[in-house]
Design an enzyme around this catalytic site. Structure first.
Site, short mmCIF file in Angstrom:
data_model
loop_
_atom_site.label_atom_id
_atom_site.label_comp_id
_atom_site.label_asym_id
_atom_site.label_seq_id
_atom_site.Cartn_x
_atom_site.Cartn_y
_atom_site.Cartn_z
N GLY A 1 21.18 34.99 -1.77
CA GLY A 1 20.59 33.71 -1.65
C GLY A 1 20.73 33.16 -0.11
N LYS B 1 34.42 32.46 1.10
CA LYS B 1 33.57 31.41 0.86
C LYS B 1 33.93 30.48 -0.42
CE LYS B 1 29.06 30.77 -1.58
NZ LYS B 1 27.94 31.62 -2.24
N ASP C 1 23.29 22.89 -10.95
CA ASP C 1 21.83 23.02 -10.21
C ASP C 1 22.36 22.85 -8.78
OD1 ASP C 1 18.99 22.92 -10.36
OD2 ASP C 1 19.25 20.90 -9.47
N ASN D 1 21.72 33.71 -13.17
CA ASN D 1 22.16 34.15 -11.95
C ASN D 1 23.94 34.67 -11.98
OD1 ASN D 1 23.20 34.35 -9.13
ND2 ASN D 1 21.72 32.85 -8.60
P1 IMP Z 1 19.19 26.93 -8.70
O1 IMP Z 1 20.37 25.74 -8.90
O2 IMP Z 1 19.40 28.07 -9.52
O3 IMP Z 1 17.65 26.34 -8.97
O4 IMP Z 1 19.34 27.52 -7.36
C1 IMP Z 1 19.07 27.06 -6.37
C2 IMP Z 1 18.86 28.13 -5.11
O5 IMP Z 1 19.77 27.69 -4.08
C3 IMP Z 1 19.35 29.49 -5.73
O6 IMP Z 1 18.19 30.37 -5.93
C4 IMP Z 1 19.71 29.93 -4.27
O7 IMP Z 1 18.79 30.69 -3.58
C5 IMP Z 1 20.43 28.73 -3.41
N1 IMP Z 1 21.66 28.91 -3.31
C6 IMP Z 1 22.46 28.19 -4.40
N2 IMP Z 1 23.92 28.11 -4.26
C7 IMP Z 1 23.97 29.04 -3.26
C8 IMP Z 1 25.08 29.69 -2.68
O8 IMP Z 1 26.18 29.54 -2.76
N3 IMP Z 1 24.66 30.82 -1.83
C9 IMP Z 1 23.31 31.06 -1.39
N4 IMP Z 1 22.48 30.32 -1.89
C10 IMP Z 1 22.89 29.62 -2.78
#
Ligand code: IMP
Length: 180
Positions: free
Chosen positions: A140, A161, A65, A9
């Protein structure tokens, strides 16, 4: 001090870099796909993720995570935030909340570090609420999350943010530990 952030990401990397560089930690990016175990615990997921990242990258590494926890949905999407975003999107989340008065939610971030010997987990959390509409910009769930004390979503707050986010709080703790 130097550390590698392993993720797919780019949005996260940009934020991680801006936050950690302000604390004197230089970060480079390893764009690697990491296997996530299925677990109810973000901590377990983060621990396994950082071990597999270190095995791939071979230098001190951090992974993140995180998840969005919505109170009216008993914490959903939580650890399934990534999958829920791909399948439901922000539109689907707003539809799930239709009819609920309670729109409170929180973002949680776990930053997990591993260098082959030490393993540390740092956590950050921000409380807030889910907006009624999807705002412009961000990534996201940014367009639908309003941090407590603000009238604007993370998307509308833009660079600001990074002063308040779950990620900022977790990274600050990590930097304090790492620089000790
Ligand atoms: P993972 O930790 O990559 O599994 O992500 C969890 C999901 O939460 C991500 O795909 C995003 O869609 C969402 N997410 C995590 N942090 C943020 C943020 O700071 N802003 C917006 N969405 C977030």
């Amino acid at each position: 001090m130097q550390v590698t952030f392993a993720s797919t990401n780019q949005n996260k990397y940009r934020e991680v870099q801006s936050i950690l560089s302000a604390h004197g930690v230089a970060v480079d990016f390893a764009q690697v796909e990491l296997i996530e175990i299925q677990s109810d615990s973000l901590e377990e997921i983060a621990k396994e993720k950082t071990k597999s990242a270190f095995a791939k990258v071979g230098r001190p590494v951090i992974v993140e995570d995180d998840g969005l926890f919505i109170d009216a949905l008993n914490g959903f999407p939580g650890q399934y935030s990534s999958h829920a975003f791909k399948t439901l999107g922000n539109d689907g989340v707003l539809k799930l909340l239709a009819g609920f008065n309670n729109r409170s939610a929180s973002f949680r971030s776990l930053i997990a570090f591993h260098d082959g010997k030490r393993l540390s987990i740092s956590e950050g959390r921000i409380d807030g609420s889910i907006s009624d509409t999807i705002t412009e910009g961000g990534w996201g769930y940014d367009p639908i999350f309003i941090p407590a004390g603000f009238d604007l979503t993370f998307a509308e707050l833009k660079e600001k943010k990074n002063e308040y986010s779950h990620r900022k709080k977790a990274l600050e703790k990590f930097a304090q530990w790492y620089l000790k």
